[in-house]
Design a protein around this motif. Structure first.
Motif, short mmCIF file in Angstrom:
data_model
loop_
_atom_site.label_atom_id
_atom_site.label_comp_id
_atom_site.label_asym_id
_atom_site.label_seq_id
_atom_site.Cartn_x
_atom_site.Cartn_y
_atom_site.Cartn_z
N TRP A 15 -0.39 -2.44 -5.39
CA TRP A 15 -0.41 -1.15 -5.81
C TRP A 15 -2.07 -1.31 -5.99
N TRP A 32 1.31 -1.33 -0.30
CA TRP A 32 -0.24 -0.39 0.04
C TRP A 32 0.72 1.45 -0.27
N LEU A 33 0.21 2.41 -0.31
CA LEU A 33 0.95 3.84 -0.68
C LEU A 33 1.57 3.91 0.92
N GLN A 34 1.34 3.42 2.61
CA GLN A 34 1.65 3.68 3.58
C GLN A 34 2.98 3.29 3.55
N GLY A 59 -4.17 -2.19 -4.53
CA GLY A 59 -4.47 -0.87 -2.83
C GLY A 59 -5.72 -0.16 -3.64
N HIS A 94 -4.92 1.75 0.29
CA HIS A 94 -4.28 3.43 0.35
C HIS A 94 -4.19 4.58 1.51
N ARG A 95 -3.55 4.92 1.85
CA ARG A 95 -4.17 6.03 3.26
C ARG A 95 -2.58 7.16 2.51
N PHE A 151 2.67 7.21 -8.79
CA PHE A 151 2.89 6.88 -7.06
C PHE A 151 4.14 7.95 -6.97
#
Length: 287
Positions: free
Chosen positions: A196, A60-62, A199, A205-206, A87
């Motif tokens: 990705w 995920w982004l975090q 997510g 994603h956060r 991203f």
């Protein structure tokens, strides 16, 4: 976590952050151009390029922000110019939210700059509703074939890159295809790319939310946006206003006929713009 570290070790740091489904190879022309006078550092996010792809983790982004933070702290990078694509934008802005004191400049090249803007969610949703890539992710996930398709990225890398968008077909060669596809040889190599996309489908994603001090610090930094206006994955109509909300006085260069993978479509023009921006802002700081 693999990275390239090119140029004088005590020079100003340019940290280049890629996105989906690319790796540091995307910045090869920029690295060659800037590394004469700058320290250019190009990490591959975990699950991408030459970095490892652990099977027992999420992408995920975090997670990418956490990794990037550890990476920057381990090398003790300071006075960083962030160059962000795809991203790499929200990952870099996540780093900036946590460590605004380490950031000197922001350069967005077809890379979103979410930083708690009032219109952030609205613009992200509007873009996702019309972008073919995000539409495909939602449909493929619902049909249960997202992992199957993206798990064969070593074979279908060209169609995936084309769906997101690049216009300069003459860059396609056997070596170019190997560069982008060889690190996704098996489904187990594709977990980062799958993660990705998944997510997004799962709303997992956060985005990092800056506090007031970080907001003030980053919004005062020199910033530059360069956008390929033919980008059909991250539309200029949605993301350039997001950039301007944070950096209202910052210059924006719009590149007609240049699509999402702008570093492939216009490498010389982009490198020239970034180099000029670095020189100009350095001169102002010394004045």
């Amino acid at each position: 976590m693999h990275y390239v570290d090119a140029g004088p070790q005590h020079a100003q740091v340019v940290l280049c952050l890629h996105g989906e489904p690319t790796w540091g190879y995307l910045f090869r022309d920029l690295t060659s151009r800037l590394s004469t006078h700058y320290r250019v550092i190009v990490p591959d996010h975990m699950g991408f390029g030459k970095s490892e792809t652990p099977a027992d983790r999420s992408y995920w982004l975090q997670d990418h922000i956490d990794n990037l933070e550890r990476f920057v702290l381990s090398l003790d990078l300071r006075e960083i110019t962030l160059v962000m694509h795809d991203f790499g934008g929200p990952a870099g802005m996540g780093l900036a939210a946590r460590h605004p004191d380490r950031i000197a400049r922001i350069v967005s090249v077809n890379g979103p700059t979410p930083f708690g803007q009032a219109s952030q969610l609205e613009r992200l949703m509007a873009n996702a509703a019309e972008a073919p890539w995000f539409q495909w992710i939602v449909q493929a996930h619902a049909a249960g074939r997202l992992e199957t398709v993206l798990g064969e990225l070593g074979f279908n890398i060209l169609s995936t890159l084309k769906l997101n968008g690049f216009e300069r077909n003459e860059v396609i060669s056997d070596s170019w295809l190997r560069a982008y596809g060889s690190h996704f040889a098996n489904p187990s190599d594709c977990l980062g790319v799958i993660g990705w996309a998944k997510g997004f489908a799962l709303d997992a994603h956060r985005f990092e939310m800056p506090d007031a001090a970080a907001q003030r610090a980053i919004s005062s930094k020199p910033a530059l946006a360069i956008w390929g206006m033919a980008d059909r994955t991250l539309g200029a109509a949605h993301f350039l206003p997001l950039f301007s909300e944070l950096f209202p006085s910052a210059p924006i260069h719009r590149l007609p006929g240049v699509s999402h993978y702008s570093f492939e479509d216009a490498p010389v023009a982009i490198a020239s713009l970034i180099e000029a921006f670095l020189q100009q802002t350095t001169q102002r700081a010394l004045a």
